[in-house]
Design an enzyme around this catalytic site. Sequence first.
Site, PDB file in Angstrom:
ATOM      1  N   TYR A 126       0.861  -1.187   0.000  1.00  0.00           N
ATOM      2  CA  TYR A 126       0.000   0.000   0.000  1.00  0.00           C
ATOM      3  C   TYR A 126       0.891   1.228   0.000  1.00  0.00           C
ATOM      4  O   TYR A 126       1.821   1.314   0.797  1.00  0.00           O
ATOM      5  CB  TYR A 126      -0.911   0.027   1.242  1.00  0.00           C
ATOM      6  CG  TYR A 126      -2.355  -0.092   0.860  1.00  0.00           C
ATOM      7  CD1 TYR A 126      -2.952   0.880   0.056  1.00  0.00           C
ATOM      8  CD2 TYR A 126      -3.127  -1.172   1.257  1.00  0.00           C
ATOM      9  CE1 TYR A 126      -4.275   0.768  -0.324  1.00  0.00           C
ATOM     10  CE2 TYR A 126      -4.449  -1.286   0.877  1.00  0.00           C
ATOM     11  CZ  TYR A 126      -5.016  -0.313   0.086  1.00  0.00           C
ATOM     12  OH  TYR A 126      -6.319  -0.437  -0.301  1.00  0.00           O
ATOM     13  N   GLU A 156      -0.291   4.842  -0.522  1.00  0.00           N
ATOM     14  CA  GLU A 156      -1.050   6.082  -0.765  1.00  0.00           C
ATOM     15  C   GLU A 156      -0.125   7.295  -0.710  1.00  0.00           C
ATOM     16  O   GLU A 156       0.733   7.405   0.167  1.00  0.00           O
ATOM     17  CB  GLU A 156      -2.164   6.226   0.278  1.00  0.00           C
ATOM     18  CG  GLU A 156      -3.327   5.310  -0.036  1.00  0.00           C
ATOM     19  CD  GLU A 156      -4.419   5.343   1.016  1.00  0.00           C
ATOM     20  OE1 GLU A 156      -4.345   6.189   1.925  1.00  0.00           O
ATOM     21  OE2 GLU A 156      -5.338   4.521   0.911  1.00  0.00           O
ATOM     22  N   ASP A 184      -7.505  12.605 -25.278  1.00  0.00           N
ATOM     23  CA  ASP A 184      -7.566  11.247 -24.736  1.00  0.00           C
ATOM     24  C   ASP A 184      -7.023  10.320 -25.823  1.00  0.00           C
ATOM     25  O   ASP A 184      -7.709  10.014 -26.803  1.00  0.00           O
ATOM     26  CB  ASP A 184      -9.024  10.914 -24.387  1.00  0.00           C
ATOM     27  CG  ASP A 184      -9.186   9.477 -23.899  1.00  0.00           C
ATOM     28  OD1 ASP A 184      -8.256   8.673 -24.076  1.00  0.00           O
ATOM     29  OD2 ASP A 184     -10.261   9.162 -23.363  1.00  0.00           O
ATOM     30  N   THR A 199      -4.935   5.200 -21.666  1.00  0.00           N
ATOM     31  CA  THR A 199      -4.765   3.886 -21.066  1.00  0.00           C
ATOM     32  C   THR A 199      -3.404   3.371 -21.528  1.00  0.00           C
ATOM     33  O   THR A 199      -2.780   3.941 -22.433  1.00  0.00           O
ATOM     34  CB  THR A 199      -5.871   2.905 -21.493  1.00  0.00           C
ATOM     35  OG1 THR A 199      -5.975   2.924 -22.915  1.00  0.00           O
ATOM     36  CG2 THR A 199      -7.201   3.280 -20.873  1.00  0.00           C
ATOM     37  N   LYS A 253      -3.497  -0.558 -24.794  1.00  0.00           N
ATOM     38  CA  LYS A 253      -4.000  -0.725 -26.169  1.00  0.00           C
ATOM     39  C   LYS A 253      -2.791  -0.745 -27.105  1.00  0.00           C
ATOM     40  O   LYS A 253      -1.961  -1.654 -26.998  1.00  0.00           O
ATOM     41  CB  LYS A 253      -5.022   0.365 -26.475  1.00  0.00           C
ATOM     42  CG  LYS A 253      -6.243   0.286 -25.539  1.00  0.00           C
ATOM     43  CD  LYS A 253      -7.322   1.275 -25.877  1.00  0.00           C
ATOM     44  CE  LYS A 253      -8.562   1.070 -25.034  1.00  0.00           C
ATOM     45  NZ  LYS A 253      -8.651   1.970 -23.876  1.00  0.00           N
ATOM     46  N   ARG A 277      -3.123  -3.344 -17.982  1.00  0.00           N
ATOM     47  CA  ARG A 277      -4.365  -2.587 -17.859  1.00  0.00           C
ATOM     48  C   ARG A 277      -4.163  -1.471 -16.841  1.00  0.00           C
ATOM     49  O   ARG A 277      -4.149  -1.718 -15.640  1.00  0.00           O
ATOM     50  CB  ARG A 277      -5.499  -3.508 -17.387  1.00  0.00           C
ATOM     51  CG  ARG A 277      -5.878  -4.615 -18.360  1.00  0.00           C
ATOM     52  CD  ARG A 277      -6.439  -4.076 -19.644  1.00  0.00           C
ATOM     53  NE  ARG A 277      -7.583  -3.231 -19.400  1.00  0.00           N
ATOM     54  CZ  ARG A 277      -8.847  -3.625 -19.492  1.00  0.00           C
ATOM     55  NH1 ARG A 277      -9.138  -4.843 -19.849  1.00  0.00           N
ATOM     56  NH2 ARG A 277      -9.837  -2.786 -19.251  1.00  0.00           N
TER      57      ARG A 277
HETATM   58  N1  DSN Z   1     -13.496  -0.228 -23.966  1.00  0.00           N
HETATM   59  C1  DSN Z   1     -12.535   0.498 -24.763  1.00  0.00           C
HETATM   60  C2  DSN Z   1     -12.588   0.104 -26.172  1.00  0.00           C
HETATM   61  O1  DSN Z   1     -12.827  -1.065 -26.438  1.00  0.00           O
HETATM   62  O2  DSN Z   1     -12.380   0.922 -27.051  1.00  0.00           O
HETATM   63  C3  DSN Z   1     -12.676   1.955 -24.589  1.00  0.00           C
HETATM   64  O3  DSN Z   1     -12.683   2.255 -23.252  1.00  0.00           O
END
Ligand code: DSN
Length: 422
Positions: A58, A60, A204, A230, A233, A239
Amino acid sequence: MLDVKEAKLALRDTDPEIFALIGEEERYQQDSIRLIPSENYVSQAVLEASGSVLTNKYSEGYPGKRYYEGQLYIDQLETLVQDRAKALFGVEHANVQPYSGSPANLATYDALLEPGDKIMGMSLPHGGHLTHGWSVNFSARFYTAVQYVVDETTHLIDYDKVRDLAKKERPRIIVAGATAYPRQFDFATLGEIAREVDAYFLADIAHIAGLIVAGVHPDPAPHADVITTTTHKTLRGPRGAMILCKEEHAKAIDRAVFPALQGGPHNHTTAAIGVALKEAATDEFRAYGRQIVRNAKALAAELLERGFMLVSGGTDNHLVLIDLTDKGVTGKKAAKALDRAGIVTNYNTVPYDPRKPFSPSGIRIGTPSVTSRGMGEDEMRRIAAWMDEVVASPDDEDVTKRVAAEAKDLCADFPAPGIPAS
Ligand code: DSN
């Protein structure tokens, strides 16, 4: 200490059901052609960091300012990951703690806006994201949302119309980013529009972060107040998510992530993000990003050749949005048949879709995962041919079974990163 093999046996012995399900998922990921544009395969190194003892902690707070003792190594780790993020994206400040993309966007709004302030983002059915102001999401419930859409004929963002809407609505923040827009964002123009109306500009880049790093998509860093992304991707990490910003917003962003919205950071994820950032800072990764786009273009060209209607007529990023209206099959039916045939896609709305989101007219596909396996343009043409066969006969189980067997054979020639050979 356990060696890697023993560690796997520990899971098998402790929890054979979970062990078996993970094993099945490993096989599924190895044997199928995964075309979900928001998914990828992480490297073995990223997997190891994700599954490390860092999950036991932890922490924080932030490096040097924690509410727990025992942070000597965690502080060094988080600082290292922040530095890698800043260097890779050319930004002044990086917060690497957001649990995922939606919390990162919520933290950004919390940092920059007051409840009720106006957010202007791209409409979800036109390719945007839930958190960019879609009606059922917190971004429209706690804030006031206005949405821009794509042109009905070209399916492209009309920047003059975005400017007109911004001048009329005077949003406090303009959001650019998408989950189903197969073209590039003109971040320079959007930044200019935001400045004209005295709004913040949030880029974003969740879907396209890896393409930006590879230099095959324009870079928002010179134009945006804040960038969220994120990490799992096209960036090919675990993740998680990051918020990148100018120094002037650093304090507000950090306070919004912790203590306003989150508790302790997931240190195992932070470590794995760090590994992914190191991998992304290589020539090999930049070549990977270029190949993602080449593969998407090859897939799109073959689908067009075979008579598929593509939203915007093609792609210049990692994804392709197929409108199946003239094929007489719904997106859902096609996606389910394709999954039985070993080709994993998702059903998706298309702009101005007359159908409902749970059974829309389109399917969304993308090339990050297949490119991570080393597949190239020839393989994309084979995949397009299989998709054509399955979509033409979605109820014909002989076709789906045969395609699934052929797809599995192709996958055997391109082992998936991070998945042990059986
Ligand atoms: N769920 C993601 C996607 O598949 O594009 C976006 O947050």
